[in-house]
Design a protein around this motif. Structure first.
Motif, PDB file in Angstrom:
ATOM      1  N   GLY A 194       0.807  -1.210   0.000  1.00  0.00           N
ATOM      2  CA  GLY A 194       0.000   0.000   0.000  1.00  0.00           C
ATOM      3  C   GLY A 194       0.839   1.259   0.000  1.00  0.00           C
ATOM      4  N   GLN A 195       0.552   2.159   0.925  1.00  0.00           N
ATOM      5  CA  GLN A 195       1.225   3.454   0.981  1.00  0.00           C
ATOM      6  C   GLN A 195       2.714   3.317   1.290  1.00  0.00           C
ATOM      7  N   PRO A 228      -9.218   1.155  -7.153  1.00  0.00           N
ATOM      8  CA  PRO A 228     -10.091   1.000  -5.986  1.00  0.00           C
ATOM      9  C   PRO A 228     -11.427   0.359  -6.344  1.00  0.00           C
ATOM     10  N   ASP A 268     -12.175  -2.254   3.213  1.00  0.00           N
ATOM     11  CA  ASP A 268     -11.707  -0.870   3.164  1.00  0.00           C
ATOM     12  C   ASP A 268     -10.431  -0.716   2.347  1.00  0.00           C
ATOM     13  N   PHE A 269      -9.500  -1.656   2.504  1.00  0.00           N
ATOM     14  CA  PHE A 269      -8.238  -1.583   1.768  1.00  0.00           C
ATOM     15  C   PHE A 269      -8.489  -1.613   0.263  1.00  0.00           C
ATOM     16  N   GLN A 308     -11.084  -0.566  -1.298  1.00  0.00           N
ATOM     17  CA  GLN A 308     -11.728   0.663  -1.768  1.00  0.00           C
ATOM     18  C   GLN A 308     -10.832   1.890  -1.618  1.00  0.00           C
ATOM     19  N   SER A 309      -9.668   1.705  -1.003  1.00  0.00           N
ATOM     20  CA  SER A 309      -8.753   2.823  -0.778  1.00  0.00           C
ATOM     21  C   SER A 309      -7.903   3.075  -2.019  1.00  0.00           C
ATOM     22  N   GLU A 338      -4.795   2.942  -2.122  1.00  0.00           N
ATOM     23  CA  GLU A 338      -3.504   2.282  -1.964  1.00  0.00           C
ATOM     24  C   GLU A 338      -3.233   1.264  -3.064  1.00  0.00           C
TER      25      GLU A 338
END
Length: 307
Positions: free
Chosen positions: A212-213, A253, A267-268, A270-271, A273
């Motif tokens: 991710g980030q 996403p 959530d991940f 849809q983020s 990231e």
């Protein structure tokens, strides 16, 4: 050109999760950012994913899922593997149920075999590699069942998530660091089991510290540097071309209510990231880094491993 020092498999996990994940993973493969994908057969877009893999000749393995969504085995829709809604218990819920002795490992085996059957139906082939969604395949008890299934079905490669440099990442949030260290310990404990069943895996694993980030060309460079200066996951020196797997999650996403494995996207997913990973993996400077470090991109069937 520097001499090749590493064969690197870059695995895009969660293929089949949703159409936008599929789109991003295919784009990433076609641009050279990943070399293989891992399919969630209970993902809402699994059939589309299998068709895309065939169309674009993408090497594909199975991302065994015991923690998210709905079982593939119809006899397990009411079982110890699911809650009152008929859904898997979740990443941490599965672990809690396992620790309490509330999961039937015979049912775990039934579900793993059902997922391999579904993979074969979708793709027309057995998976060349099989790993675990959210690393469930290295958990106590599960690891033995998992290894038996792979051995019985002649699936040669798996994943052992022991990452060099994991303990020198102060930027990881404390809960995540705790979870990753438990994953590492479970993976180390899995090595003798996987060896007993003659399974194979790359010498080095990467991907926990670059999700991710946290993914960037510089963080990938750091991870590669740790890998190139380390021993294999079982502690023995490598005397051949080092093999490694980098786990990644590129895509776009997920839209609200679209995708998932039977309960909608998390959530991940849809983020932003996922898209961030896609951008990093297709950055031309990453290819330059690979060349400068003597990294040769590969898929599992091309690997030379010490395991």
């Amino acid at each position: 050109m520097p001499q090749s020092r590493m064969q690197l498999v870059v695995t895009g996990d969660d293929f089949g999760y949703c159409p936008r994940r599929n789109q991003g993973l295919v784009e990433c493969f076609l641009s050279g950012g990943i070399t293989t994908v891992s399919l969630l057969v209970n993902g809402s877009a699994a059939q589309e994913a299998a068709e895309l893999a065939k169309r674009h000749s993408i090497p594909i393995g199975l991302h065994a899922n015991l923690s998210e969504g709905v079982p593939m085995c119809p006899n397990l829709l009411q079982s110890t593997l699911v809650d009152h809604r008929g859904l898997f218990h979740g990443k941490m819920g599965f672990r809690r149920c396992l620790e309490r002795g509330q999961l039937c490992l015979t049912q775990v085996e039934m579900e793993l075999r059902a997922q391999v059957r579904r993979f074969t139906e979708l793709t027309g082939q057995r998976p060349q590699h099989m790993d675990g969604h959210q690393h469930v395949h290295v958990l106590p008890g599960v690891r033995q069942v998992f290894a038996q299934v792979l051995s019985d079905l002649s699936i040669p490669f798996t994943r052992v998530p022991v990452e060099p440099g994991l303990h020198s990442c102060p930027w990881l949030q404390a809960p995540l660091r705790t979870f990753y260290r438990q994953v590492e310990q479970d993976a180390l404990d899995s090595i003798p089991v996987f060896r007993k069943y003659s399974l194979r895996w790359p010498d080095v694993y990467l991907g926990l510290t670059t999700m991710g980030q946290n993914m960037s060309v510089s963080s990938l460079q750091r991870a590669l540097s740790h890998a190139l200066s380390t021993e294999s996951s079982d502690g023995t020196p490598t005397e051949h071309l080092l093999s490694a797997e980098l786990m990644v999650h590129p895509g776009y996403p997920s839209l609200p209510g679209e995708g998932g494995c039977g309960e909608g996207p998390d959530d991940f997913s849809q983020s932003p990231e996922r898209q961030h990973e896609l951008q990093v993996l297709t950055d031309p400077s990453l290819s330059t880094l690979y060349r400068s470090q003597g990294v040769q991109l590969s898929c599992f069937r091309e690997l030379h491993t010490s395991t």
